[in-house]
Scaffold this motif. Sequence first.
Motif, PDB file in Angstrom:
ATOM      1  N   HIS A   8     -16.207 -20.646   1.264  1.00 50.17           N
ATOM      2  CA  HIS A   8     -14.803 -20.756   1.678  1.00 50.17           C
ATOM      3  C   HIS A   8     -14.518 -20.043   3.012  1.00 50.17           C
ATOM      4  O   HIS A   8     -13.531 -19.332   3.159  1.00 50.17           O
ATOM      5  CB  HIS A   8     -13.879 -20.207   0.584  1.00 50.17           C
ATOM      6  CG  HIS A   8     -14.158 -20.780  -0.772  1.00 50.17           C
ATOM      7  ND1 HIS A   8     -13.979 -22.116  -1.065  1.00 50.17           N
ATOM      8  CD2 HIS A   8     -14.643 -20.186  -1.909  1.00 50.17           C
ATOM      9  CE1 HIS A   8     -14.314 -22.332  -2.331  1.00 50.17           C
ATOM     10  NE2 HIS A   8     -14.731 -21.188  -2.860  1.00 50.17           N
ATOM     11  N   SER A  10     -13.289 -19.523   6.772  1.00 47.36           N
ATOM     12  CA  SER A  10     -12.286 -20.059   7.693  1.00 47.36           C
ATOM     13  C   SER A  10     -12.253 -19.175   8.928  1.00 47.36           C
ATOM     14  O   SER A  10     -12.451 -17.952   8.841  1.00 47.36           O
ATOM     15  CB  SER A  10     -10.900 -20.087   7.045  1.00 47.36           C
ATOM     16  OG  SER A  10     -10.882 -20.960   5.933  1.00 47.36           O
ATOM     17  N   LYS A  11     -12.024 -19.812  10.101  1.00 47.33           N
ATOM     18  CA  LYS A  11     -11.937 -19.047  11.344  1.00 47.33           C
ATOM     19  C   LYS A  11     -11.038 -19.780  12.329  1.00 47.33           C
ATOM     20  O   LYS A  11     -11.197 -20.987  12.551  1.00 47.33           O
ATOM     21  CB  LYS A  11     -13.325 -18.852  11.970  1.00 47.33           C
ATOM     22  CG  LYS A  11     -13.334 -17.991  13.224  1.00 47.33           C
ATOM     23  CD  LYS A  11     -12.995 -16.540  12.930  1.00 47.33           C
ATOM     24  CE  LYS A  11     -13.049 -15.683  14.187  1.00 47.33           C
ATOM     25  NZ  LYS A  11     -12.696 -14.266  13.896  1.00 47.33           N
ATOM     26  N   SER A  12     -10.074 -19.052  12.896  1.00 43.59           N
ATOM     27  CA  SER A  12      -9.163 -19.616  13.892  1.00 43.59           C
ATOM     28  C   SER A  12      -9.032 -18.661  15.059  1.00 43.59           C
ATOM     29  O   SER A  12      -9.229 -17.448  14.909  1.00 43.59           O
ATOM     30  CB  SER A  12      -7.781 -19.858  13.274  1.00 43.59           C
ATOM     31  OG  SER A  12      -7.848 -20.736  12.175  1.00 43.59           O
ATOM     32  N   VAL A  17      -7.863 -24.077  15.051  1.00 44.37           N
ATOM     33  CA  VAL A  17      -8.663 -23.869  13.843  1.00 44.37           C
ATOM     34  C   VAL A  17     -10.083 -24.375  14.110  1.00 44.37           C
ATOM     35  O   VAL A  17     -10.282 -25.558  14.388  1.00 44.37           O
ATOM     36  CB  VAL A  17      -8.056 -24.621  12.637  1.00 44.37           C
ATOM     37  CG1 VAL A  17      -8.922 -24.410  11.398  1.00 44.37           C
ATOM     38  CG2 VAL A  17      -6.633 -24.163  12.376  1.00 44.37           C
ATOM     39  N   GLU A  20     -12.408 -24.560   8.406  1.00 43.61           N
ATOM     40  CA  GLU A  20     -11.492 -24.171   7.343  1.00 43.61           C
ATOM     41  C   GLU A  20     -12.100 -24.460   5.978  1.00 43.61           C
ATOM     42  O   GLU A  20     -12.488 -25.588   5.683  1.00 43.61           O
ATOM     43  CB  GLU A  20     -10.167 -24.934   7.499  1.00 43.61           C
ATOM     44  CG  GLU A  20      -9.074 -24.495   6.549  1.00 43.61           C
ATOM     45  CD  GLU A  20      -7.755 -25.184   6.856  1.00 43.61           C
ATOM     46  OE1 GLU A  20      -6.711 -24.630   6.478  1.00 43.61           O
ATOM     47  OE2 GLU A  20      -7.772 -26.265   7.483  1.00 43.61           O
ATOM     48  N   ASP A  21     -12.259 -23.388   5.174  1.00 49.17           N
ATOM     49  CA  ASP A  21     -12.715 -23.492   3.788  1.00 49.17           C
ATOM     50  C   ASP A  21     -14.063 -24.227   3.676  1.00 49.17           C
ATOM     51  O   ASP A  21     -14.226 -25.145   2.881  1.00 49.17           O
ATOM     52  CB  ASP A  21     -11.650 -24.206   2.935  1.00 49.17           C
ATOM     53  CG  ASP A  21     -11.905 -24.018   1.445  1.00 49.17           C
ATOM     54  OD1 ASP A  21     -12.479 -22.977   1.055  1.00 49.17           O
ATOM     55  OD2 ASP A  21     -11.545 -24.926   0.661  1.00 49.17           O
ATOM     56  N   ALA A 228     -12.620 -29.375  11.684  1.00 48.83           N
ATOM     57  CA  ALA A 228     -12.590 -28.095  10.949  1.00 48.83           C
ATOM     58  C   ALA A 228     -13.353 -28.139   9.624  1.00 48.83           C
ATOM     59  O   ALA A 228     -13.290 -27.202   8.842  1.00 48.83           O
ATOM     60  CB  ALA A 228     -11.144 -27.640  10.707  1.00 48.83           C
ATOM     61  N   GLN A 229     -14.096 -29.215   9.409  1.00 48.19           N
ATOM     62  CA  GLN A 229     -14.880 -29.343   8.177  1.00 48.19           C
ATOM     63  C   GLN A 229     -16.381 -29.341   8.481  1.00 48.19           C
ATOM     64  O   GLN A 229     -16.797 -29.529   9.621  1.00 48.19           O
ATOM     65  CB  GLN A 229     -14.510 -30.644   7.441  1.00 48.19           C
ATOM     66  CG  GLN A 229     -13.054 -30.706   7.001  1.00 48.19           C
ATOM     67  CD  GLN A 229     -12.686 -29.579   6.060  1.00 48.19           C
ATOM     68  OE1 GLN A 229     -13.322 -29.364   5.032  1.00 48.19           O
ATOM     69  NE2 GLN A 229     -11.640 -28.828   6.429  1.00 48.19           N
TER      70      GLN A 229
END
Length: 631
Positions: A8, A10-12, A17, A20-21, A228-229
């Motif tokens: 999980h 996440s980094k922004s 972003v 994410e997750d 973001a995936q």
Amino acid sequence: MNYVTAEHLSKSYGLKVLFEDISFNINEGEKIAIVAKNGSGKSTLLKILMGKEIADQGSVLINKDIQVVLFDQEISFDPNLTVEEFMMTLDSAPIVALKNYHLSLTSTDHDFIEKALLEMEAHKAWDLENEMKQILSQLQITDLSVQMGKLSGGQVKRVALAKLLTETRAEHRHVLLIMDEPTNHLDVEMVEWLENYLSKQKITLLLVTHDRYFLDSVCDTIWEMEDAQLYIHKGGYATYLENKMIREENLDATIDKANNLYRKELEWMRRQPKARTTKSKSRIDAFYDTEKVAKTDTRKQSLELDFEMQRLGKKILELKHIDKAYGDNVLLKDFNYQFQRSEKVGIVGKNGAGKSTLLNIIQNLEKADSGTIETGETISFGYFSQKGLAFKEDERVIDFIKEKAEYYPLANGRSLSASQFLRLFLFDDQTQYSPISKLSGGEKRRLHLMYVLYQNPNFLIFDEPTNDLDLPTLTVLENFLLQFQGCLIIVSHDRYFMDRIVDHVLAFEGKGKIKNFVGNFTEYREWKKTQDSETKKLDEAKSKVSVEAISTPSQPKVSKKKLSFKEQRELELLEKEMPELEKKRDLILEALNNETDYDKIAGLSKDLETVSENLETSEMRWLELQEMLES
């Protein structure tokens, strides 16, 4: 054995972003390549695994029994250290044992000597120094006494690569090797050697690369980072492309269904009274989820463009009898070439062979020693160099492009706006209005490339355009160049890129010799290997005939009387001395192959030179005396 478990993550950065997750595992023996657009978070993810950055959310668990080793784009070093000293700064136990062993050679402390020998045995470090030298030699680093500060950027990277590979070999613990663009600044022979080395080694590897042949040869899994995936593909580059196409087709179908549902639900929403029940609230929440899917933008800007560029005249570019040398280093010797309309030429050769010099001479940025260059009046050069882009730190991407022109011309009076052209090269609206200083290194390279193309030249010159470019951008660039109607020169070590684009190869083969080959890069390489093999066989055959002639000289003829007594005696002595010199030469060669001490190597090399010269002198004199006998 599990090396890494991430859950999980996440980094922004601000509103951007990166991922994410996302969750993944790295297991022993896996060789993984990460594929993503520049700025998608590839390097950030590597830094999180190295502990150099922290994720906003999620966890990373690294097995306590493994060592994580990173080959990064940025290399730190003490410029005063020699190459050998830099290599010995490794803190792994086998390297420490090797350093202590070298110290023990001049020590009189028997306890220290015994301890050093035991350490060498315990860490199996006896062959480590030879392996280190072999790796450096393969990467064309032969002078270990030169200071690091005196090396070029490419040489520093190759030494750092050798150090990392040595560290991986030296560690007998489990190692996760992380490499960020390892093939940049390597010529084709080095890339092929590294490719072969990594594919055969039993290592666990996480790799970022734009070299698709390298990726296919080395890796068995591809991680795709997009929107973001993280998408995981088991297999090579072709498998990744197929899976990606299927996913996008499925997404398009899902969006179509969501659009149909969205229209119906929108009509229902508009009919609803302001006072809503609990039952209708769940339907309203579902409506917003459907709206999000329905408004997903999967459109890809088509590159099927009808370009409008200045027409090439009858005369394009002709080089006649071009010579160029720096002292004894001959780069070009009597080079002649006439460019034809729409020709796409690839230039290949080892680093320092003169490829960039030729590009500079063509554009009159550098003068040839002799020869003439005739350039057509309609030629407009577009040059993508390795120097990078000059820009104002606070200038926005869109403004930088608009300074050149508001629109890019297409045929039939049509045009693309600066923003539309930026979208072609994967700059979304948010990035277009960001300062250039906020772009990643790869994004700046992409902007530089786009800026060159946006000037609408009819003769493109690219010097290593693929370095630091991501695979999505390379695909866009390749599609653009395949439709380009002007002339094109590419200097590149990217074999896939060259195979797809060029139809002609100019190969710098050393000492000013340039092979003019019609075909793509792989065809040239196959031809070259065949030529080298045939040359080797011919040399071996000549050598065999020469050895047989010397070892079994013909029987003396009656005409031998033409030799004086002194000459006859000299001939007999030569026939005894030559086999002894050959034997001595072979013993020195064998000793050199097994020697690791630099002082001894220097002494043996001097002995080899003396023996070889004596043998050559004896052979020449023997042949002279034989000719006198047979005349």
